[in-house]
Design a protein around this motif. Structure first.
Motif, PDB file in Angstrom:
ATOM      1  N   ILE A   1     112.111  92.541  36.641  1.00 16.09           N
ATOM      2  CA  ILE A   1     111.432  93.522  37.495  1.00 16.09           C
ATOM      3  C   ILE A   1     111.509  94.887  36.832  1.00 16.09           C
ATOM      4  CG2 ILE A   1     111.563  94.710  39.743  1.00 16.09           C
ATOM      5  CD1 ILE A   1     112.720  92.069  40.831  1.00 16.09           C
ATOM      6  N   GLY A   2     110.400  95.591  36.842  1.00 12.10           N
ATOM      7  CA  GLY A   2     110.409  96.948  36.281  1.00 12.10           C
ATOM      8  C   GLY A   2     110.136  96.987  34.793  1.00 12.10           C
ATOM      9  N   PHE A   3     109.963  95.815  34.167  1.00 13.41           N
ATOM     10  CA  PHE A   3     109.695  95.788  32.727  1.00 13.41           C
ATOM     11  C   PHE A   3     108.386  96.529  32.441  1.00 13.41           C
ATOM     12  CE2 PHE A   3     107.775  93.559  29.038  1.00 13.41           C
ATOM     13  CZ  PHE A   3     108.709  93.921  28.082  1.00 13.41           C
ATOM     14  N   LEU A   4     108.430  97.480  31.534  1.00 13.55           N
ATOM     15  CA  LEU A   4     107.295  98.346  31.179  1.00 13.55           C
ATOM     16  C   LEU A   4     106.793  99.194  32.355  1.00 13.55           C
ATOM     17  CD1 LEU A   4     105.186  96.323  28.591  1.00 13.55           C
ATOM     18  CD2 LEU A   4     107.022  97.957  28.221  1.00 13.55           C
ATOM     19  N   GLY A   5     107.665  99.405  33.303  1.00  9.74           N
ATOM     20  CA  GLY A   5     107.384 100.363  34.381  1.00  9.74           C
ATOM     21  C   GLY A   5     106.103 100.073  35.117  1.00  9.74           C
ATOM     22  N   PRO A   6     105.315 101.117  35.333  1.00 11.43           N
ATOM     23  CA  PRO A   6     104.128 100.925  36.165  1.00 11.43           C
ATOM     24  C   PRO A   6     102.952 100.313  35.400  1.00 11.43           C
ATOM     25  CG  PRO A   6     104.340 103.231  35.522  1.00 11.43           C
ATOM     26  CD  PRO A   6     105.478 102.498  34.884  1.00 11.43           C
ATOM     27  N   MET A   7     103.152  99.954  34.126  1.00 11.39           N
ATOM     28  CA  MET A   7     102.007  99.419  33.373  1.00 11.39           C
ATOM     29  C   MET A   7     101.696  97.984  33.798  1.00 11.39           C
ATOM     30  SD  MET A   7     101.819 100.773  29.544  1.00 11.39           S
ATOM     31  CE  MET A   7     103.403 100.267  28.972  1.00 11.39           C
ATOM     32  N   ARG A   8     100.414  97.750  34.019  1.00 14.20           N
ATOM     33  CA  ARG A   8      99.961  96.416  34.414  1.00 14.20           C
ATOM     34  C   ARG A   8      99.581  95.637  33.177  1.00 14.20           C
ATOM     35  NH1 ARG A   8      95.085  96.264  36.160  1.00 14.20           N
ATOM     36  NH2 ARG A   8      94.728  98.480  35.835  1.00 14.20           N
ATOM     37  N   ARG A   9      99.822  94.357  33.224  1.00 17.64           N
ATOM     38  CA  ARG A   9      99.392  93.527  32.115  1.00 17.64           C
ATOM     39  C   ARG A   9      97.972  93.070  32.413  1.00 17.64           C
ATOM     40  NH1 ARG A   9     102.644  88.431  29.633  1.00 17.64           N
ATOM     41  NH2 ARG A   9     100.893  87.390  28.616  1.00 17.64           N
ATOM     42  N   VAL A  10      97.043  93.285  31.461  1.00 13.94           N
ATOM     43  CA  VAL A  10      95.690  92.761  31.699  1.00 13.94           C
ATOM     44  C   VAL A  10      95.573  91.432  30.968  1.00 13.94           C
ATOM     45  CG1 VAL A  10      94.348  94.812  32.266  1.00 13.94           C
ATOM     46  CG2 VAL A  10      94.864  94.322  29.894  1.00 13.94           C
ATOM     47  N   SER A  11      95.031  90.470  31.663  1.00 15.82           N
ATOM     48  CA  SER A  11      95.022  89.130  31.063  1.00 15.82           C
ATOM     49  C   SER A  11      93.851  88.971  30.087  1.00 15.82           C
ATOM     50  CB  SER A  11      94.984  88.076  32.161  1.00 15.82           C
ATOM     51  OG  SER A  11      94.081  88.468  33.160  1.00 15.82           O
ATOM     52  N   GLU A  12      92.687  89.529  30.450  1.00 15.01           N
ATOM     53  CA  GLU A  12      91.542  89.331  29.552  1.00 15.01           C
ATOM     54  C   GLU A  12      91.545  90.407  28.456  1.00 15.01           C
ATOM     55  OE1 GLU A  12      89.888  91.756  33.005  1.00 15.01           O
ATOM     56  OE2 GLU A  12      91.595  90.517  32.490  1.00 15.01           O
ATOM     57  N   GLU A  13      90.836  90.137  27.391  1.00 15.33           N
ATOM     58  CA  GLU A  13      90.813  91.064  26.260  1.00 15.33           C
ATOM     59  C   GLU A  13      89.977  92.298  26.618  1.00 15.33           C
ATOM     60  OE1 GLU A  13      89.693  90.195  21.789  1.00 15.33           O
ATOM     61  OE2 GLU A  13      91.249  88.837  22.544  1.00 15.33           O
ATOM     62  N   LYS A  14      90.516  93.478  26.287  1.00 15.33           N
ATOM     63  CA  LYS A  14      89.803  94.737  26.596  1.00 15.33           C
ATOM     64  C   LYS A  14      89.711  95.551  25.315  1.00 15.33           C
ATOM     65  CE  LYS A  14      89.892  94.702  31.269  1.00 15.33           C
ATOM     66  NZ  LYS A  14      88.711  94.741  32.096  1.00 15.33           N
ATOM     67  N   PRO A  15      88.719  96.451  25.218  1.00 14.15           N
ATOM     68  CA  PRO A  15      88.715  97.330  24.033  1.00 14.15           C
ATOM     69  C   PRO A  15      89.949  98.240  24.037  1.00 14.15           C
ATOM     70  CG  PRO A  15      86.983  97.961  25.599  1.00 14.15           C
ATOM     71  CD  PRO A  15      87.588  96.684  26.093  1.00 14.15           C
TER      72      PRO A  15
END
Ligand SMILES: Nc1nc2c(ncn2[C@@H]2O[C@H](COP(=O)(O)OP(=O)(O)OP(=O)(O)O)[C@@H](O)[C@H]2O)c(=O)[nH]1
Ligand SMILES: [Mg+2]
Length: 599
Positions: free
Chosen positions: A112-126
């Motif tokens: 819990i709390g790993f990388l703080g408030p950053m969300r992991r995006v599953s699909e590829e983004k630029p």
């Protein structure tokens, strides 16, 4: 204080540091400090938390960081052995971190709390998606063994200004996580201030750092490396352990696109050098991770004090403001005492003194006797009044209470305003107050004062009357004393008349003149006694009045003024709390880390 369990302690420390970071970001000139607070909270969440929660040491993390357009994404490609990261001529192109996972099964920690408030995006983004996200991409397996098979390689946004809240926060999250920081600097901007400050911070946090110098001519590489070592690395701060940091420098000179885009083939020469420098710092995953964790804990333990400096200073300035308010309050009260209270006679009180004298006179049938004496005392009364008029100076004109209070308030506010203006440049608290005086603050204080004054006025009249009435009631309510006084006076009067008759027998007409003189003397004694009692009550009213001014006017106003800077959303209470809690939590986690390291 209660001792939170590990997870709660990690959460509380990270939250407190995060709160302080926001607090600093709201103040101009503190962006860099906010950045180091973010690094500290990220170290807590991403390194210490997972370690204490038994997360495996693998995978290790390499964070590629540096100024805008320095060649970070290109270096990431060299680390991964193929073109996986988007290198782009537009400086500042990469806006969020991307993790490149080795082809094997390594995954990111799930604490819990790993990388703080950053969300992991599953699909590829630029890579230029400017949001609080991170991407995870898994590398394709290759025929050759992957030298960084145990590592996650992170391509990071640049580090060009501390003020770019989003970038800096995202970068700090990943930099904190890293076991090795690869710091990329291009030949034209190798000495930029902010990236260099960041490099210092990474070293202070005990990160293993490898520098890559890019884009110079091949022939200039040795001179450039030497220059960089002297000018930039020569000024690095000592490590948390006290030793001088050894930071290797790998040159990545200008490469034609064919080489740059073929890191495992045509570019292998450069790649191998860099991989070696990284691998040399990480003999085993366990040892490397342990070093990352213990350095993080040591950094927090040693830097914790400095991280709290801003909070401490804010609180000190707030205290100074409260002190200025307190001094102003004392001046106000002093002025009231000197300019009003000491000269005020409370003339309404004379009424009660007359009632006291009246009480000692005989009631009912005895009234006749009193009236006779009253007539006998006529010359005395006339003489006394004339003498009083001649001798006693008329009351000096005392300023009205309201005038004095109003003037004292103006003095108080003027003093605070001058102090705020004087110190406005030194700290936001004073600046806010100085602004407040230009805006709503002064008007609001006056409003509050007028309201409080109305309450005060009602109470002071009540108090005066009550004390006067009490004075009379005390005698009325004590029949024993009352009869004693009346009897005493009657006896004295009779004794005077008797004595005159006895001693002058047979009295001549002029001997009778002694009778009015004698009864006037007894009356004067009664009046003096009444005056004494009244004076005591007057003193009491004076001290009540002083207390009343404090309780209804100055204390509430001072309290409100003192808290005023905190009502703008700056929670000084929270600052206080954070200041006491953070060092305790840091110590507690440091102990837990040490215990686990030696277990
Ligand atoms: N000529 C030359 N160009 C290079 C070299 N290394 C990188 N570049 C170019 O420099 C530009 C920036 O490189 P990137 O790797 O995207 O740099 P970055 O640090 O990731 O940049 P941002 O993500 O925008 O901060 C790209 O156009 C690269 O092709 C080099 O050795 N020689
Ligand atoms: Mg990039």
């Amino acid at each position: 204080m209660h001792v939170p369990d590990t997870r709660a302690a990690v959460g509380e420390l990270a939250a407190d540091l995060g709160w302080l970071e926001d607090h600093c970001r709201a103040q101009p000139g503190l962006a860099a400090h906010a950045g180091s607070l973010r690094l500290a909270s990220a170290l807590t969440r991403n390194v210490i938390g997972p370690f204490l929660e038994d997360q495996p040491a693998r995978p290790l993390h390499v964070a590629v960081v540096g100024g805008a357009g320095a060649g970070k994404s290109t270096v990431v490609n060299f680390l991964c052995g193929s073109v996986v990261a988007e290198a782009n001529p537009q400086a500042g192109y990469t806006r969020h971190p991307t993790a490149f996972l080795p082809a094997g099964g390594a995954t990111l920690p799930g604490t819990i709390g790993f990388l703080g408030p950053m969300r992991r995006v599953s699909e590829e983004k630029p890579a230029n998606l400017d949001e609080d996200v991170y991407q995870v991409r898994r590398l394709q397996p290759t025929a050759a063994a992957d030298p960084l098979g145990e590592f996650v390689v992170w391509d990071c946004p640049d580090m060009t200004t501390w003020a770019s809240t989003g970038y800096v926060a995202r970068l700090m999250e990943v930099a904190a996580l890293a076991d090795v920081v690869v710091y990329v600097a291009s030949d034209e901007r190798y000495n930029d201030e902010v990236p260099t400050q960041f490099l210092h911070l990474a070293v202070k946090a005990g990160k293993a750092v490898v520098c890559v110098l890019t884009k110079m001519r091949e022939s200039d590489a040795p001179a450039m490396v030497e220059h960089f070592q002297r000018e930039v690395l020569g000024r690095l701060p000592p490590l948390p352990s006290g030793s001088i940091p050894a930071v290797p420098v790998v040159p990545f000179p200008q490469m034609p696109p064919g080489v740059r885009n073929d890191p495992a083939g045509a570019g292998a020469k450069y790649r191998v050098q860099l991989l070696n420098q990284i691998l040399v710092q990480c003999e085993s995953a366990d040892a490397a991770r342990k070093r990352t964790v213990s350095n993080a804990a040591r950094y927090l333990a040693t830097a914790g004090d400095g991280l709290l400096d801003v909070a401490r200073r804010d609180l000190a300035e707030f205290d100074a403001w409260k002190g200025a308010v307190r001094v102003g309050r004392l001046d106000f009260e002093d002025r009231y005492r000197k300019e009003y209270l000491s000269g005020e006679q409370f003339r309404r009180f004379d009424r009660y003194r007359e009632q006291l004298v009246e009480l000692v006179e005989l009631p009912g049938a005895g009234r006749m006797w009193g009236n006779v004496l009253w007539v006998l005392r006529a010359p005395y009364r006339w003489g006394r009044d004339t003498l009083t008029r001649l001798v006693v100076r008329p009351d000096t004109l005392n300023l009205s209470e309201k005038t004095v209070l109003d003037a004292a308030l103006v003095g108080w506010l003027d003093g605070l305003r001058a102090e705020a203006l004087r110190r406005a440049g030194s700290h936001p608290v004073w600046k806010a107050v100085a602004h407040g005086f230009d805006g709503p603050l002064a008007a609001e204080v006056r409003d509050r004062f007028q309201q409080a004054f109305r309450t005060f006025e009602l109470k002071e009249t009540d108090d005066l009357e009550a004390t006067g009435r009490q004075l009379v009631a005390k005698l009325e309510g004590n029949p024993g004393l009352l009869y004693l006084l009346r009897g005493g006076k009657l006896t004295a009067d009779i004794a005077v008349v008797g004595a005159v008759l006895v001693f002058t027998w047979v009295p001549s007409w002029y001997h009778f003149l002694l009778i009015p003189l004698g009864v006037s003397a007894t009356h004067q004694t009664a009046e003096l006694a009444a005056r004494g009692a009244t004076e005591a009550a007057r003193l009491k009213v004076r001290s009540h009045r002083e207390e009343l001014v404090q309780a209804t006017l100055t204390a509430p106003l001072a309290e409100w003024l003192a808290q005023w800077p905190a009502t703008g959303g700056t929670a000084f209470e929270k600052l206080q709390q954070v200041l006491t809690r953070v060092p305790l939590l840091i110590r507690q986690l440091d102990e837990k880390v040490s215990a686990k390291m030696t277990a």
